[in-house]
Design an enzyme around this catalytic site. Structure first.
Site, PDB file in Angstrom:
ATOM      1  N   LYS A  45      31.788  44.027  67.281  1.00  0.00           N
ATOM      2  CA  LYS A  45      32.254  43.293  66.097  1.00  0.00           C
ATOM      3  C   LYS A  45      32.541  44.282  64.968  1.00  0.00           C
ATOM      4  CE  LYS A  45      31.809  39.494  63.103  1.00  0.00           C
ATOM      5  NZ  LYS A  45      32.702  38.351  63.109  1.00  0.00           N
ATOM      6  N   CYS A 136      42.874  41.284  60.972  1.00  0.00           N
ATOM      7  CA  CYS A 136      42.128  40.135  60.461  1.00  0.00           C
ATOM      8  C   CYS A 136      42.925  39.443  59.351  1.00  0.00           C
ATOM      9  CB  CYS A 136      40.777  40.629  59.937  1.00  0.00           C
ATOM     10  SG  CYS A 136      39.539  39.347  60.011  1.00  0.00           S
ATOM     11  N   LYS A 174      44.668  47.803  66.839  1.00  0.00           N
ATOM     12  CA  LYS A 174      44.755  46.360  67.144  1.00  0.00           C
ATOM     13  C   LYS A 174      45.711  45.700  66.165  1.00  0.00           C
ATOM     14  CE  LYS A 174      41.986  42.206  67.940  1.00  0.00           C
ATOM     15  NZ  LYS A 174      40.618  41.684  68.178  1.00  0.00           N
TER      16      LYS A 174
END
Lengths: 414, 446
Positions: A45, A136, A174
Site C-alpha cells: 500500500k 490516485c 503506475k
C-alpha cells in the site's frame, strides 16, 4: 504443470498474480497471509513521507440485482501508517518469503530530494522493485501528487527520472486512466527511464447517490466526493489501455496489467493483450486471499490444455489480432444461429432484435416458442447472443451457413 | 410443539429480503411470458418480479392486486406447479422461478404494513349490486365494482369474509388471518358487508332483484355430502369441511387412527391436517384407483410426504362402534370387463377412532331455485362473462363448477368474479342508456 513463473523488468515471482497496492497490502500481517495463501507478489500500500489522515467511510459499491460489487470505488488515501513501521514489516516479509515479489509503492511530494530519500529507505528495507503511484485520483491530487502527476506527461517523465537516478531496483510507473491518450503517459514514463509500467489505476467516479439524503456515496458526515472506480466493471477499459500501450513501439517496457481481474480467464486476457503479470485488488477485497488457489489452478490447466509451456509464451499473443477499425473486413458476415435443443423459449432474443436491432428474429410457433433467425435481415450484431440466458445462440460465418438454413422472407416477419 | 400448534405453522414462510432478491433476479423478464398466459388472472408476473429487484415491493404488490384482488391468498394456495411456475421457461433447463413465494413476499408488504393501494373512486356511479357470498369470487367481483365507483352489498351467511380461504383451506397453507386481512382490504373500498345474513331466510331474493342493478351468485357449495351408509351418525364421523373449519379456528382434534374417505384435494387437505394435528395413522380410502383420483399430483405427493397412507379400490359400506366409531367396514371394488365397478364379496375392517368424509359438497339448491337460474346437475350454467341468462343474475366461483376438471381453484374463482363484475357493470350501463337514463360516470375501461 506449466511454468507459471514470470519476470517483469528483472523482478521475479513464482506466478503472475500480484496483489495491487491497496487495502489488502496495508500491513505485513496481511501480506504474509497473502503469501501463505500463494500470491506471487505484492505491491505494498502506497507509502509517503508525510502522514495522511483517512476518512470514514471510504468505500462505495455498485450492486446489480443480487450481484454484489460489480463495480467498486474508494475515497481512501494512501497508507496512513508510519513509514518506519511499514519498512520494518517489509523487511520481515521479505525475510520470510524471499521468493515472492515485494514492491514498494511510493507517492511523494513533488521534490527530487524527498523522492530520492524515500527510494533509499525502501531499498534499504529490501524491496524487489518500486512502483510510482501517479494515479490516485482523489485526495492527494490537491497536494500535487498522484493523478496530478499522472495527467501531465512532463511531470511523469521528470519524477520518474528523479527516482531512476537514485534507484538500484527496477522502477514501475503506475498510470492513471483519467487521461485522453494513455500512450502519452506511457511514453513519458519510458522517457523518464521506467523499467516497466502498470495500469490502470482507478477511474474518476461517483459510485452512487443517496436518494433520500441527496449525497453522493460513500458519505462522510453528510457530504460525498468523487473517488476511484475499480472492480469487474472496469476490466474492458483496462484491457483497452493495456493493449494500446503494448501495441505502441515507443512503449518498449513490460506491462503489469491491473483492472477488474477476478478470475484466471480475466488474467489470461490481460496476458494475451501484452501484460507480463497482473495485479488484483477488488476480487480479494470481496472474497479474501483464498481466490489465489483457483487463479493459479485455472491458469495452469488452461496453459496445459493449450499445450503452452508457460505464462511467458502467451504474453501478447492477441496483439497481432488487435487492429484499427479500418483494417476490419467489411465483406465478412456472421449470422445468428439458435440451437433449438437448448433454447428455453424466453424470447429475449426476439424482443431485443425487434426493439433494438434489425427485426431479424421471428417468434416461431406459439407452443414450441423456438424463435428463428431471418438470415437476410440479420446483420450479425451479436445482441441476441448477448441477451440469451442459456448461451444457445452462436454467431456463425455466412459462408458456413449456406445449405444449412433456409433464408426466410422478410415479409414473413410480423 | 403440540399438534394444534403444528397445524398453524405456515408451509411456506415469507422470504427474507435477501432470498427474495436472489430469486427475483433469476426472472428473465421474458417477452410474451408463458407464466402470465398460465395465470388465470393474468398477473404481469415479470413486471412484479422486476419491481422486487428494484426494491419497489409495494409497487410489486400493486401489480399483483391489480390483476388478482386475492393475490396474497393465491400466492399461498395456487397450484403453481400447474400454472405460472409450470410454464416458467427456466423449467426447461433449470428450476422455475419461485413465483408463488415471490408473490407472497410482495403482497405481504401490503398486508403487514396496512398500505392503502387504491384511492376511493373519485366519481361514484349510481349503480347498485348485490353479491351473495364473500368468498374469492364474490370478493373479486366486489373489488372490481368498488373501483368502478359502484355501490356494493355483500350478503354472507358466515361471520367473517373470505369463504373457504377463511374457513376451509388448511391453516398451514393459508391462515385465516391472512384470508380475512385480504378480504378486509377489499371491503375497505366502501363495500357494504352484511355478515350472518342468509339470502332466502333473512332477505328475499325478489327484493334483491328489485332493488339492485345486478345480483352475483358467488355462494359456493353447501355442506359436505353424506355417504348414506350405516353408522354415519356415530360420534367421530364428520365431514371434511367441518373438520377443516374447526382446524382453522384452532379447535379441531385429530383421532389416533383416522380414516379419510375420498381422494380429492379436500381429502388431501383433511388428511394432512389430521397428521399435523397429531394423528398416528391417517389412511385415505378411495373406491377407485390411483389414476382416477381428483387431487392434484402435488397435493398427493405432499400427503404422501406427510405420512398419509392410501388404500385404493376400497369402498366404505358402514361404520361400527359403541356410540363412537371404532371400525370402518369396507369392501374391495373391482372393475368388470365392461368397465363398471362392482363390490367384492369379502369385507375388510379398518380400525378408526375418527372418520372424515370428503366426497364432495352439496349444491346450493335453495338459491338455484330461488333465482331460477339454469343449471346442469346443480352447477349454474353461465357464459364466459358469468351471465346466467336470467336478467340481472350472474354467477361465479364454485357454484358454476361443473365438477369436471380440477379448476375449482381460488384463482379461477377470482377470475370468474372479475369477469362477472365487468358484465354486471356493462349490462347495467347499457340498461340505463336503453331506459333513457343518461349513464353517469364512466363505463368499464375496456
Amino acid at each position: 504443470m506449466a511454468d507459471l513463473t514470470v519476470e517483469i523488468a528483472g523482478i521475479r515471482s513464482p506466478n503472475p498474480f500480484w496483489l495491487a497496492s491497496a487495502p489488502p497490502t496495508n500491513t505485513g500481517f496481511q501480506v504474509e497471509r497473502a503469501f501463505e495463501a500463494g500470491w506471487g507478489g505484492a505491491v505494498w500500500k502506497t507509502l509517503t513521507d508525510r502522514p495522511v489522515r483517512n476518512v470514514s467511510s471510504r468505500f462505495g459499491a455498485l450492486h446489480i440485482a443480487d450481484k454484489r460489487m460489480v463495480g467498486f470505488n474508494n475515497i481512501e488515501l494512501i497508507s496512513d501508517r508510519p513509514f518506519e513501521d511499514n519498512l520494518a514489516e517489509i523487511r520481515q516479509v521479505k525475510r520470510r518469503f524471499p521468493d515472492r515479489a515485494v514492491v514498494a509503492s511510493l507517492m511523494i511530494e513533488p521534490d527530487k530530494k524527498q523522492w530520492q530519500e524515500a527510494v533509499r529507505k525502501v531499498e534499504d528495507a529490501g524491496v524487489d522493485g518500486i512502483e510510482l503511484n501517479f494515479g490516485c485520483p482523489h485526495g492527494m491530487v490537491e497536494r500535487g501528487m498522484g493523478a496530478a502527476v499522472g495527467q501531465h506527461p512532463d511531470l511523469i517523465q521528470r519524477q520518474t527520472a528523479w527516482v531512476k537516478s537514485a534507484a538500484t531496483v527496477p522502477v514501475i510507473a503506475k498510470l492513471t486512466p483519467n487521461v485522453t491518450d494513455i500512450r502519452a503517459s506511457a511514453r513519458a514514463a519510458v522517457a523518464g527511464g521506467a523499467d516497466a509500467i502498470s495500469l490502470i489505476n482507478t477511474i474518476n467516479s461517483i459510485i452512487g447517490v443517496d436518494l433520500k439524503a441527496h449525497v453522493p456515496r460513500p458519505t462522510v458526515a453528510g457530504l460525498g466526493t468523487h473517488g476511484g472506480y475499480c472492480g469487474p466493471a472496469v476490466k474492458p477499459i483496462a484491457l483497452y489501455m493495456v493493449a494500446e500501450c503494448a501495441k505502441d513501439d515507443a512503449v518498449c517496457v513490460p506491462i503489469s496489467g491491473i483492472g477488474g481481474i477476478a478470475t484466471w480467464q480475466d488474467a489470461v486476457e490481460f496476458l494475451l493483450l501484452g501484460a507480463s503479470s497482473v495485479q488484483v485488488c477488488t476480487a480479494v477485497m470481496q472474497h479474501g486471499f483464498r481466490i489465489i488457489e483457483d487463479l493459479v489452478d485455472g491458469l495452469n490447466r488452461f496453459l496445459d490444455e493449450s499445450g503452452v509451456g508457460g505464462v511467458r509464451d502467451i504474453v501478447g499473443k492477441a496483439l497481432p489480432n488487435y487492429v484499427p477499425f479500418g483494417s476490419l473486413d467489411l465483406d465478412h458476415r456472421v449470422v445468428a444461429s439458435i440451437d433449438a435443443e437448448r433454447c428455453i423459449g424466453c424470447y429475449k432474443c426476439y424482443i431485443a432484435c425487434l426493439d433494438s436491432a434489425h427485426q431479424a428474429i421471428a417468434p416461431g410457433d406459439a407452443e414450441a416458442r423456438v424463435p428463428s433467425v431471418l438470415v437476410d435481415r440479420c446483420v450479425g450484431c451479436n445482441l441476441c447472443e448477448a441477451v440469451c440466458p442459456v448461451a444457445c445462440i452462436e454467431m456463425i460465418p455466412m459462408t458456413e451457413l449456406v445449405g444449412q438454413c433456409q433464408v426466410s422472407s422478410v415479409t414473413a416477419h410480423p | 410443539m403440540t399438534g394444534a400448534e403444528t397445524v398453524q405453522v405456515p408451509l411456506s414462510p415469507t422470504m427474507s429480503d435477501v432470498e427474495a432478491m436472489a430469486e427475483a433476479a433469476r426472472c428473465l423478464f421474458c417477452e410474451d411470458p408463458p407464466c402470465v398466459r398460465a395465470c388465470p388472472t393474468g398477473i404481469d408476473i415479470p413486471l412484479f418480479i422486476r419491481k422486487i429487484v428494484s426494491g419497489n415491493r409495494v409497487g410489486a404488490a400493486k401489480t399483483i392486486f391489480d390483476a388478482n384482488p386475492l393475490g396474497a391468498s393465491c400466492a399461498r394456495v395456487c397450484p403453481t406447479d400447474e400454472l405460472c411456475e409450470g410454464a416458467c421457461v427456466w423449467g426447461k433447463s433449470s428450476r422455475p422461478v419461485e413465483i408463488g413465494r415471490l408473490q407472497q413476499y410482495a403482497t405481504d408488504a401490503v398486508l403487514e404494513r396496512d398500505v392503502a393501494l387504491y384511492d376511493p373512486p373519485s366519481q361514484p356511479i349510481p349503480h347498485r349490486f348485490a353479491i351473495i357470498g364473500a368468498g374469492p369470487a364474490g370478493l373479486a367481483a366486489a373489488r372490481e365494482l368498488a373501483l368502478a365507483g359502484a355501490q356494493i352489498t355483500i350478503y354472507e351467511r358466515e361471520h367473517s369474509p373470505g369463504g373457504l380461504n377463511t374457513y376451509g383451506i388448511p391453516p398451514f397453507r393459508l391462515s385465516a388471518d391472512v384470508a380475512v386481512a385480504e378480504a378486509e382490504m377489499i371491503l375497505s373500498l366502501g363495500v357494504h358487508f352484511e355478515r350472518g345474513v342468509e339470502v332466502g331466510t333473512h332477505v328475499r331474493p325478489e327484493e334483491l332483484l328489485d332493488s339492485y342493478d345486478g345480483v352475483l351468485l358467488a355462494c359456493g357449495l353447501d355442506a359436505g355430502r353424506r355417504l348414506g351408509i350405516e353408522g354415519e351418525d356415530l360420534e367421530g364421523v364428520m365431514d371434511a369441511l367441518t373438520f377443516l373449519r374447526m382446524a382453522k379456528e384452532g379447535r379441531a382434534r385429530a383421532g389416533r387412527e383416522v380414516v379419510v374417505i375420498g381422494a380429492g384435494n379436500t381429502a388431501m387437505d383433511a388428511a394432512t391436517t389430521a397428521r399435523r394435528l397429531g394423528a398416528e395413522r391417517v389412511t385415505i380410502v378411495y373406491r377407485r384407483s390411483e389414476q382416477d383420483m381428483m387431487a392434484y399430483r402435488f397435493e398427493y405427493a405432499f400427503a404422501k410426504s406427510e405420512g398419509v397412507q392410501f388404500r385404493w379400490r376400497l369402498m366404505p359400506v358402514g361404520f361400527v362402534g359403541d356410540g363412537a366409531v371404532q371400525v370402518v367396514r369396507c369392501r374391495q371394488t373391482e372393475a368388470d370387463p365392461s368397465g363398471a365397478w362392482r363390490l367384492a364379496e369379502r369385507e375388510e375392517r379398518l380400525p378408526a377412532d375418527q372418520v372424515i368424509v370428503a366426497i364432495g359438497q352439496a349444491r346450493r339448491w335453495d338459491l338455484l331455485d330461488a333465482f331460477q337460474v339454469p343449471h346442469r346437475d346443480g352447477a349454474v350454467t353461465v357464459d364466459e362473462q358469468g351471465r346466467t341468462g336470467r336478467p340481472k343474475v350472474y354467477a361465479a366461483g364454485d357454484c358454476v363448477w361443473s365438477g369436471k376438471g380440477a379448476e375449482a381453484t381460488v384463482v379461477v374463482a377470482v377470475e370468474q368474479g372479475k369477469r362477472a363484475a365487468r358484465a354486471m357493470l356493462n349490462d347495467a350501463l347499457s340498461r340505463r342508456v336503453e331506459n333513457g337514463v343518461a349513464a353517469e360516470g364512466s363505463a368499464w375501461p375496456t
